[in-house]
Write an enzyme that holds these catalytic residues in place. Structure first.
Site, PDB file in Angstrom:
ATOM      1  N   GLU A  52       0.802  -1.238   0.055  1.00  0.00           N
ATOM      2  CA  GLU A  52       0.045   0.106   0.099  1.00  0.00           C
ATOM      3  C   GLU A  52       0.838   1.218   0.082  1.00  0.00           C
ATOM      4  O   GLU A  52       0.530   2.228  -0.392  1.00  0.00           O
ATOM      5  CB  GLU A  52      -0.986   0.203   1.176  1.00  0.00           C
ATOM      6  N   PHE A 114     -10.856  -6.784  14.786  1.00  0.00           N
ATOM      7  CA  PHE A 114      -9.715  -7.437  13.976  1.00  0.00           C
ATOM      8  C   PHE A 114      -9.466  -6.223  12.936  1.00  0.00           C
ATOM      9  O   PHE A 114     -10.557  -5.951  12.135  1.00  0.00           O
ATOM     10  CB  PHE A 114     -10.391  -8.735  13.355  1.00  0.00           C
ATOM     11  N   GLN A 115      -8.297  -6.009  12.812  1.00  0.00           N
ATOM     12  CA  GLN A 115      -7.583  -5.007  11.840  1.00  0.00           C
ATOM     13  C   GLN A 115      -8.249  -3.742  12.060  1.00  0.00           C
ATOM     14  O   GLN A 115      -8.557  -2.887  11.068  1.00  0.00           O
ATOM     15  CB  GLN A 115      -7.940  -5.397  10.264  1.00  0.00           C
ATOM     16  N   LYS A 164     -17.179  -0.395   6.762  1.00  0.00           N
ATOM     17  CA  LYS A 164     -17.618  -1.702   5.902  1.00  0.00           C
ATOM     18  C   LYS A 164     -19.113  -1.719   5.741  1.00  0.00           C
ATOM     19  O   LYS A 164     -19.653  -1.831   4.734  1.00  0.00           O
ATOM     20  CB  LYS A 164     -17.064  -2.863   6.387  1.00  0.00           C
ATOM     21  N   MET A 472      24.657   8.147   1.021  1.00  0.00           N
ATOM     22  CA  MET A 472      24.245   9.511   1.715  1.00  0.00           C
ATOM     23  C   MET A 472      24.864   9.391   2.824  1.00  0.00           C
ATOM     24  O   MET A 472      25.426  10.118   3.422  1.00  0.00           O
ATOM     25  CB  MET A 472      23.042  10.130   1.305  1.00  0.00           C
TER      26      MET A 472
HETATM   27  C1  LIG Z   1      12.587   5.564   4.348  1.00  0.00           C
HETATM   28  C2  LIG Z   1      14.042   6.073   4.543  1.00  0.00           C
HETATM   29  N1  LIG Z   1      14.605   5.428   5.462  1.00  0.00           N
HETATM   30  C3  LIG Z   1      16.025   6.054   5.825  1.00  0.00           C
HETATM   31  C4  LIG Z   1      16.312   7.287   5.133  1.00  0.00           C
HETATM   32  C5  LIG Z   1      17.713   7.824   5.557  1.00  0.00           C
HETATM   33  N2  LIG Z   1      18.556   8.011   4.035  1.00  0.00           N
HETATM   34  C6  LIG Z   1      18.876   9.018   3.790  1.00  0.00           C
HETATM   35  S1  LIG Z   1      19.587   8.889   2.360  1.00  0.00           S
HETATM   36  C7  LIG Z   1      19.972   7.346   2.646  1.00  0.00           C
HETATM   37  C8  LIG Z   1      20.892   6.388   1.820  1.00  0.00           C
HETATM   38  C9  LIG Z   1      20.343   5.885   0.628  1.00  0.00           C
HETATM   39  O1  LIG Z   1      21.124   5.023   0.065  1.00  0.00           O
HETATM   40  P1  LIG Z   1      21.105   4.512  -1.419  1.00  0.00           P
HETATM   41  O2  LIG Z   1      19.291   4.295  -1.780  1.00  0.00           O
HETATM   42  O3  LIG Z   1      21.639   3.498  -1.758  1.00  0.00           O
HETATM   43  O4  LIG Z   1      21.271   5.746  -2.329  1.00  0.00           O
HETATM   44  P2  LIG Z   1      22.666   6.320  -2.533  1.00  0.00           P
HETATM   45  O5  LIG Z   1      22.936   7.560  -1.429  1.00  0.00           O
HETATM   46  O6  LIG Z   1      23.695   5.627  -2.395  1.00  0.00           O
HETATM   47  O7  LIG Z   1      22.676   7.073  -3.743  1.00  0.00           O
HETATM   48  C10 LIG Z   1      19.313   6.712   3.782  1.00  0.00           C
HETATM   49  C11 LIG Z   1      19.413   5.644   4.601  1.00  0.00           C
HETATM   50  C12 LIG Z   1      15.425   7.819   4.301  1.00  0.00           C
HETATM   51  N3  LIG Z   1      15.623   9.059   3.681  1.00  0.00           N
HETATM   52  N4  LIG Z   1      14.223   7.259   3.996  1.00  0.00           N
END
Ligand SMILES: Cc1ncc(C[n+]2csc(CCOP(=O)(O)OP(=O)(O)O)c2C)c(N)n1
Length: 566
Positions: A52, A114-115, A164, A472
């Site tokens: 979802e 439930f749910q 529902k 990042m």
């Molecule tokens: C849902 C979510 N969880 C954690 C983060 C924290 N976060 C920001 S950038 C990043 C790394 C992203 O890694 P990747 O998808 O491999 O992309 P890259 O930076 O290597 O291009 C994380 C964990 C986020 N922004 N969103």
């Protein structure tokens, strides 16, 4: 004349009257009456997602690409809570999304049935409006209200929670009372500018010595491309585009400067710090744009043109605030704007420009990959990016020429956004190339949606920038945590085999000599396609303003060795 129908039939008819043609959803117990009615309404195309969260992002992508509200559907409990991240994403980026959730029957509510979850309570802080529909006779109005609220003023998500038994209840259908789910332009309110404020803004624009235009998401939402172009060209004022303002102004234009903020170009941030007037168009001056507020553009007066009055003065002090849809306000302002130029100031800014970090240019660099993608589609494609280093490269290095051709999760920074959002974009722009560009982390958050694309024939081109890290976060660890790479190395499956398992084309690009050919093949593929790009593992995004720093303190590539322990 009224007709007796079930609540679900009324809901479907009301959606049709709002002009809905596609919904993204997933069935379950509390929403079954709606799914029972749905086949009677073949004009409502239902896309069965695999999670979802993806339904909410796809509705968001559809809305951003079409300017109309996107619709997602889920059952109660876990179905509804899975929508939450997508609704928060839409809320932060002002996207009109209408979410419909089933709820347990009224007699069961409040008994931990439930749910059962209190999805109204959960989503109230992350939607414009959430409403429990308590009787079949409310459905028609509730749907009309939901679309109106999602689109009017500053757009955002709205949730309707329908028990529902209300979906099964018989009620009367009046119909014929609604408008259609037109674009946001159809509902833009007239500007509200206090007496003399337009003249005051025009006088500041006429006399400033170092003015800048800072264009945000509001330019794209309002479709104010032509008006922004006139303002820039008549005055010669350079244009900065924020992450969500990208593709609001053509990047090849000599007045386009680039992106500001944490990963903005040095010359852009320096221009901001030296400027004496910032004309902010449809943006909220968030912390990723301003850096430390105490040190932000201290010599600049700010003219803030913004639809949401609560944004004016929220983050930066404002000399003139003009409330309204950016396009409508500019239409009122432009007749007062005299021709001028900013040649001296532009020469000064040109002197701030730093040579690009050349380490990027060698080998299979992000620049080379993005150039190949742009070339393969004559720049006609829409790029949907995920979150991380690649997001910044996609923002800074791709040359956007077409309005609204860059879509990303700016405010919430939601990893996993790109792939499902790109499905919504592809359905809103049939026949146009759509690339979802993700890192190896974010791609693995929603890659299950490949199955949705296959089942529904949605031809998204998926690019994975594989650096073997949550890049990042690894970069932050490298710069600010003594290179302790805690929980950032990330394993990936064999993406070529993964593509094969889903029955789609898959490619791996390991070196520059494979690049052009592979991207051209992917671009020519009629269905969904997955391309993995093996990029340098520890490449960094430069420049970078350290967290809490001001725009005057960028970390640049050559200085970084001083920061990092050997
Ligand atoms: C849902 C979510 N969880 C954690 C983060 C924290 N976060 C920001 S950038 C990043 C790394 C992203 O890694 P990747 O998808 O491999 O992309 P890259 O930076 O290597 O291009 C994380 C964990 C986020 N922004 N969103």
């Amino acid at each position: 004349m009224t007709e007796s129908l079930t609540g679900s039939q009324i809901l479907c008819r009301a959606l049709l009257e709002e002009g809905v043609d596609v919904l993204f959803g997933y069935p379950g117990g509390a929403i079954m009456p709606f799914y029972h009615a749905l086949p009677e309404f073949p004009a409502l195309r239902h896309v069965l997602v695999r999670h979802e969260q993806a339904a909410a992002h796809a509705a968001d992508g559809y809305a951003r690409a079409s300017g109309r509200a996107g619709v997602c559907v889920a059952t109660s409990g876990p179905g509804a809570t899975n929508l939450v991240t997508g609704l928060a994403t839409a809320n932060m980026d002002s996207t009109p999304v209408v979410a419909i959730t089933g709820q347990v029957a009224r007699a069961m509510m409040g008994r931990d049935a439930f749910q059962e979850t209190d999805i109204i309570g959960i989503t109230q802080p992350i939607t414009k409006h959430s409403r429990l529909v308590e009787d079949v006779e409310e459905i028609e109005d509730a749907v009309r209200e939901a679309f109106h609220v999602a689109r009017e003023g500053r757009p955002g998500p709205v949730l309707l929670d329908i028990p529902k038994d209300v979906q099964n209840q018989r009620g009367s259908w009046a119909g014929g009372q609604r408008g259609s789910n037109g674009t946001l332009r159809d509902t833009a309110p007239p500007p509200r500018c206090p007496a003399g404020s337009l003249e005051e803004a025009a006088a500041l624009i006429a006399t400033a010595e170092r003015p800048l235009i800072m264009a945000g998401h509001g330019v794209v939402l309002a479709g104010a491309y032509a008006e922004l172009l006139v303002l820039a060209e008549r005055t010669g004022i350079p244009v900065i585009t924020t992450l969500l303002g990208i593709s609001g102004f053509p990047e090849s234009h000599p007045l386009h400067l680039g992106m500001p903020g944490m990963h903005g170009e040095v010359h852009v941030n320096r221009a901001i710090q030296q400027s004496d007037l910032i004309i902010g168009l449809g943006l909220r001056f968030d912390d990723r744009v301003t850096g430390n507020l105490a040190g932000f553009a201290r010599g600049a007066k700010v003219i803030h043109i913004e639809l949401d009055p609560s944004e004016i003065g929220k983050n930066v002090p404002v000399a003139v605030g003009l409330v309204g849809d950016v396009r409508n306000v500019l239409c009122s302002l432009l007749p007062l704007i005299a021709a001028r130029n900013c040649d001296g100031w532009r020469r000064e800014i040109a002197g701030f420009v730093r040579p690009r970090d050349e380490s990027f240019r060698a080998g299979l660099s992000p620049q080379a990959i993005l150039d190949a993608i742009g070339d393969a589609s004559d720049g006609r494609c829409t790029i949907v990016s995920d979150v991380g280093q690649h997001q910044m490269w996609v923002a800074k290095l791709f040359r956007y020429q077409r309005p609204n051709s860059h879509i990303t999760s700016g405010g919430l920074g939601t990893m996993g956004f790109a792939v499902p959002a790109a499905m919504g974009v592809a359905l809103a722009r049939p026949g146009e190339p759509v690339w979802a560009i993700s890192g190896d982390g974010g791609f693995q958050m929603n890659m299950q949606e490949i199955a949705t694309m296959v089942q529904e024939g949605i031809p998204v081109k998926m690019a994975v920038f594989n650096n073997g890290y949550l890049g990042m976060v690894r970069q932050w660890q490298q710069f600010f945590h003594g290179k302790r790479y805690s929980a950032t190395p990330i394993w990936s499956p064999n993406y070529v085999k993964l593509a094969e398992a889903y029955g789609i084309a898959g490619h791996r690009v390991e070196s520059i000599d494979q690049l052009e050919r592979t991207v051209a093949d992917a671009a020519a593929e009629p269905g969904p396609v997955l391309v993995e790009f093996m990029i340098e593992q520890e490449a960094n995004v430069f420049p970078m303003i350290p967290p809490g720093g001001s725009l005057s303190e960028p970390i640049e590539a050559e200085a970084v060795t001083a920061l990092i322990p050997a």
